[in-house]
Design an enzyme around this catalytic site. Structure first.
Site, mmCIF file in Angstrom:
data_model
loop_
_atom_site.group_PDB
_atom_site.id
_atom_site.type_symbol
_atom_site.label_atom_id
_atom_site.label_comp_id
_atom_site.label_asym_id
_atom_site.label_seq_id
_atom_site.Cartn_x
_atom_site.Cartn_y
_atom_site.Cartn_z
ATOM 1 C CB SER A 250 4.044 1.749 26.903
ATOM 2 O OG SER A 250 4.126 3.105 26.526
ATOM 3 C CG ASP A 299 12.046 8.489 18.619
ATOM 4 O OD1 ASP A 299 12.594 9.414 19.252
ATOM 5 O OD2 ASP A 299 11.111 8.674 17.810
ATOM 6 C CB CYS A 339 12.751 14.315 22.135
ATOM 7 S SG CYS A 339 11.658 13.382 23.198
#
Ligand code: SAH
Length: 395
Positions: A250, A299, A339
């Protein structure tokens, strides 16, 4: 010294060497400690338990510096802890892997709230808690002495500082500011890092060991690198002989730096398509257009800041992995990560399993992936494990 007395029965976690004391565990604070001051923590029965930093604004009211009553918290303490952190990285041999690694990883190095990342001749630091802020000068001095470095730079602009009642702080701590882009090497690959404005301290060092995984999985493959940031996984895909590579992020600036990282490694940009887009929407458009890939990397940023966001985060992970599974050709591979510390590896695996099921794909777990060893996890502090990853092969 000011002290903190716990409620009955709340000494257990400290006895198990967990470094945090939550506000709800505290019966009484004595001696009027200020933010960052050192306090002794006692059980309801009066037994000494730990010495730590007081942070009245935070739900984590005390973070332990030491479990030994004879330890004095002062410049010598920080020099000692830092020497241990440096020695540990030496024992890991991270310097043989490249010029960038994490030198100090907060609680895991006995230094709650302190992050120090090395990018070549520069250190980039975060001081994220009242205690870390209180001892900043001593810690910087100890860091500088572990050098030589051309400069130590502060990037304490992470949102978590707010929870500690601290304003953002950015700038040179000692020496010179890093240049706009610092060149690092990582397992033989070169990357440019924007340490002054990039995410975190500039680069996702925790992915160092996983980033090279596409190298062995990309020969003549079509690769989708989702949430690509500055293109790390994609560089390895091209090195590994990918037929095509799509980077999606983005952030236009991150994609642009990714281009430069390709050039820097002498990799041909003509196989690469950069798409500035929201991954959630793009995956749906790709499905509608019947785009297919052989290797997909997912990710994303942290979806769960706290456990309160767990359910929403899992929906996000499920959604994105579901669509990734739909775009994979038979025999393809998914490298997928979370994460969010609140999402445990078990839970993440369950979410990815649900996604495969809903996508109607038979999937095999090939490998568990985690954060690089310079981001170790104290066994007494499982919260330190935040990066979960899976390599999944579909039929
Ligand atoms: N894989 C990268 C790190 C990814 S960090 C590496 O190895 O360096 C997560 C990235 O996701 C950031 O670059 C951020 O800009 C991007 N991002 C965040 N939300 C996004 C969204 N909804 N769609 C696409 N990219 C997003």
């Amino acid at each position: 010294m000011p002290s903190v007395i716990l409620n009955q029965g709340r000494e257990r976690s400290l006895l198990r060497r967990h470094p945090w004391v939550f506000s709800g565990a505290i019966r009484e604070v004595q001696g009027d400690p200020q933010a960052g001051d050192t306090v002794d923590v006692f059980g309801a029965d009066g037994a000494w338990l730990a010495r730590g930093a007081f942070s009245p604004a935070s739900q984590i009211t005390v973070r332990t510096w030491s479990f030994h009553q004879e330890t004095e918290i002062g410049p010598d303490f920080f020099r000692h802890r830092l020497a241990e952190a440096v020695g540990f990285r030496q024992s890991l041999g991270v310097e043989r892997q490249g010029t960038a690694f994490r030198l100090v990883h907060g609680e895991s190095d006995g230094l709650p709230g302190v992050i120090a990342d090395r990018y070549g001749e520069f250190l980039v630091c975060q001081f994220l808690t009242a205690g870390a802020e209180r001892w900043k000068a001593s810690i910087v001095e100890a860091l500088a002495a572990s050098g030589p470095y051309r400069g130590i730079y502060e990037r304490s602009d992470a949102e978590v500082r707010q929870k500690e009642g601290l304003a953002p702080a950015v700038g040179v701590l000692t020496g010179e500011a890093p240049p706009d882009l610092v060149e690092i090497t990582e397992n033989g690959v070169r990357f440019l890092v924007d340490a002054k404005h990039g995410h975190k301290t500039g680069f996702y060092l925790d992915q160092r060991e996983n980033r090279s995984a596409p190298g062995a999985l990309s020969q003549d493959r079509d690769v989708l690198n989702g949430f690509s940031y500055t293109g790390g996984f994609g560089v390895w895909a091209l090195k590994g002989g990918a037929r095509s590579l799509v980077n999606v992020d983005s952030s236009a600036g991150a994609l642009e730096l990714g281009r430069r990282n390709l050039q820097l490694n002498g990799l041909a940009a003509d196989k690469v398509e950069d798409i500035e887009a929201d991954m959630f929407g793009l995956l749906r458009r790709f499905r509608d257009a019947r785009r297919e890939f052989d290797l997909i990397i997912i990710d994303p940023p942290k979806f769960a800041e706290t456990r309160g966001h767990l359910e929403k985060a899992c929906r996000g992970y499920k959604d994105i992995n579901l669509f990734a599974f739909k775009l994979l050709r038979p025999g393809g591979t998914l490298l997928t990560f979370s994460c969010s510390g609140a999402v445990t590896p078990d839970l993440f695996q369950k979410v990815v399993a649900d996604a495969a099921l809903d996508a109607g794909r038979d999937a095999r777990l090939v490998r568990h992936l985690s954060q690089a060893p310079d981001h170790p996890v104290l066994l007494s502090f499982p919260e330190g494990q935040y990066l979960s990853g899976l390599q999944v092969a579909v039929r």
